[in-house]
Design a protein around this motif. Structure first.
Motif, mmCIF file in Angstrom:
data_model
loop_
_atom_site.group_PDB
_atom_site.id
_atom_site.type_symbol
_atom_site.label_atom_id
_atom_site.label_comp_id
_atom_site.label_asym_id
_atom_site.label_seq_id
_atom_site.Cartn_x
_atom_site.Cartn_y
_atom_site.Cartn_z
ATOM 1 N N PHE A 42 0.856 -1.179 0.000
ATOM 2 C CA PHE A 42 0.000 0.000 0.000
ATOM 3 C C PHE A 42 0.895 1.234 0.000
ATOM 4 C CE2 PHE A 42 -2.074 3.384 2.452
ATOM 5 C CZ PHE A 42 -3.203 3.573 1.676
ATOM 6 N N ILE A 43 0.494 2.271 -0.725
ATOM 7 C CA ILE A 43 1.260 3.513 -0.770
ATOM 8 C C ILE A 43 0.292 4.685 -0.631
ATOM 9 C CG2 ILE A 43 1.211 3.675 -3.300
ATOM 10 C CD1 ILE A 43 4.143 4.660 -3.116
ATOM 11 N N GLY A 44 0.704 5.745 0.041
ATOM 12 C CA GLY A 44 -0.122 6.929 0.207
ATOM 13 C C GLY A 44 0.735 8.170 0.199
ATOM 14 N N GLY A 45 0.114 9.311 -0.108
ATOM 15 C CA GLY A 45 0.901 10.538 -0.141
ATOM 16 C C GLY A 45 0.095 11.770 -0.471
ATOM 17 N N VAL A 46 0.832 12.829 -0.776
ATOM 18 C CA VAL A 46 0.259 14.128 -1.117
ATOM 19 C C VAL A 46 0.994 14.683 -2.335
ATOM 20 C CG1 VAL A 46 -0.477 14.678 1.231
ATOM 21 C CG2 VAL A 46 1.814 15.315 0.478
ATOM 22 N N GLY A 61 2.137 21.608 -16.737
ATOM 23 C CA GLY A 61 2.573 22.267 -15.520
ATOM 24 C C GLY A 61 3.420 21.407 -14.617
ATOM 25 N N PRO A 62 4.029 22.049 -13.627
ATOM 26 C CA PRO A 62 4.890 21.343 -12.666
ATOM 27 C C PRO A 62 4.073 20.625 -11.602
ATOM 28 C CG PRO A 62 4.767 23.646 -12.083
ATOM 29 C CD PRO A 62 3.997 23.496 -13.365
ATOM 30 N N GLU A 63 4.701 19.630 -10.981
ATOM 31 C CA GLU A 63 4.076 18.887 -9.893
ATOM 32 C C GLU A 63 5.167 18.414 -8.932
ATOM 33 O OE1 GLU A 63 0.581 15.846 -9.898
ATOM 34 O OE2 GLU A 63 2.415 14.729 -10.344
ATOM 35 N N VAL A 64 4.868 18.470 -7.646
ATOM 36 C CA VAL A 64 5.754 17.971 -6.600
ATOM 37 C C VAL A 64 4.928 17.023 -5.735
ATOM 38 C CG1 VAL A 64 7.161 18.601 -4.599
ATOM 39 C CG2 VAL A 64 7.049 20.125 -6.573
ATOM 40 N N SER A 65 5.501 15.864 -5.402
ATOM 41 C CA SER A 65 4.741 14.910 -4.601
ATOM 42 C C SER A 65 5.629 14.194 -3.593
ATOM 43 C CB SER A 65 4.046 13.884 -5.497
ATOM 44 O OG SER A 65 5.005 13.080 -6.156
ATOM 45 N N TYR A 66 4.974 13.706 -2.550
ATOM 46 C CA TYR A 66 5.617 12.864 -1.539
ATOM 47 C C TYR A 66 4.713 11.662 -1.309
ATOM 48 C CZ TYR A 66 6.979 10.969 2.944
ATOM 49 O OH TYR A 66 7.350 10.104 3.937
ATOM 50 N N ASP A 67 5.280 10.472 -1.452
ATOM 51 C CA ASP A 67 4.546 9.233 -1.211
ATOM 52 C C ASP A 67 5.384 8.322 -0.323
ATOM 53 O OD1 ASP A 67 2.173 9.509 -3.085
ATOM 54 O OD2 ASP A 67 3.828 9.817 -4.481
ATOM 55 N N THR A 68 4.717 7.463 0.443
ATOM 56 C CA THR A 68 5.410 6.526 1.317
ATOM 57 C C THR A 68 4.648 5.209 1.375
ATOM 58 O OG1 THR A 68 6.334 6.177 3.529
ATOM 59 C CG2 THR A 68 4.240 7.365 3.406
ATOM 60 N N ASP A 69 5.371 4.133 1.692
ATOM 61 C CA ASP A 69 4.711 2.844 1.921
ATOM 62 C C ASP A 69 4.537 2.588 3.417
ATOM 63 O OD1 ASP A 69 7.220 2.130 2.858
ATOM 64 O OD2 ASP A 69 7.483 0.461 1.478
ATOM 65 N N PHE A 70 4.839 3.586 4.251
ATOM 66 C CA PHE A 70 4.671 3.550 5.699
ATOM 67 C C PHE A 70 5.609 2.553 6.381
ATOM 68 C CE2 PHE A 70 0.669 4.880 3.783
ATOM 69 C CZ PHE A 70 0.548 6.142 4.327
ATOM 70 N N GLU A 71 6.583 2.044 5.633
ATOM 71 C CA GLU A 71 7.578 1.131 6.198
ATOM 72 C C GLU A 71 8.994 1.628 5.927
ATOM 73 O OE1 GLU A 71 6.769 -2.807 4.773
ATOM 74 O OE2 GLU A 71 4.741 -2.782 5.579
ATOM 75 N N GLY A 72 9.123 2.895 5.552
ATOM 76 C CA GLY A 72 10.443 3.470 5.340
ATOM 77 C C GLY A 72 10.814 3.785 3.912
#
Length: 147
Positions: A42-46, A61-72
């Protein structure tokens, strides 16, 4: 800390840019499934971005994102998207980004964004991460605010 500073700097640049051109800013939350080499997670972010109008039916246009799998495992992407407006409420696009968090990998994908109201939208997206060795796939959904 380096990841947070890079993400904050890029997000500030994306948010500051809209004052100079016609278009639409956005901020979203997203979640999905990542898979590679027989494993799934599972992965989640903004994400935040800005779509500049390049005529009646084209945007980029430009885009910046941060995603994590909550395990590092963290993904910090700086990139953009290019697409076509589909009807009055849809946007079909291709996206590409550079992951600056772990290993400096490139990713590319496709997606569709649909306006749910004047300020809300939903989207579906697929991305392929090109790593040295095993490539990874991410399919997900997102919900966001337009401004």
């Amino acid at each position: 800390m380096k990841k947070i500073l890079i993400l904050a700097s890029a997000a500030a640049a994306v948010i500051a840019t809209p004052a100079m051109a016609a278009g639409e800013g956005r901020v979203e939350g997203r979640a999905g499934i990542a898979w590679a080499g027989g494993a799934e997670d599972f992965i989640g972010g903004v994400a935040t971005g800005y779509d500049f109008d390049l005529g009646e039916t084209v945007f980029a246009g430009p885009e910046v994102s941060y995603d994590t799998d909550f395990e590092g495992a963290d993904l910090v992407n700086i990139g953009g998207r290019l697409g076509a407006k589909v009807g009055e409420k849809g946007k079909l696009y291709v996206a590409a980004a550079y992951d600056v968090a772990d290993g400096d990998e490139f990713n590319a994908g496709v997606g569709y964004q649909h306006s749910l109201s004047e300020k809300l939208y939903g989207k579906v997206e697929y991305r392929r991460y090109f790593y040295n060795g095993t490539d990874a796939n991410v399919a997900g959904v997102g919900f966001g605010l337009k401004f």
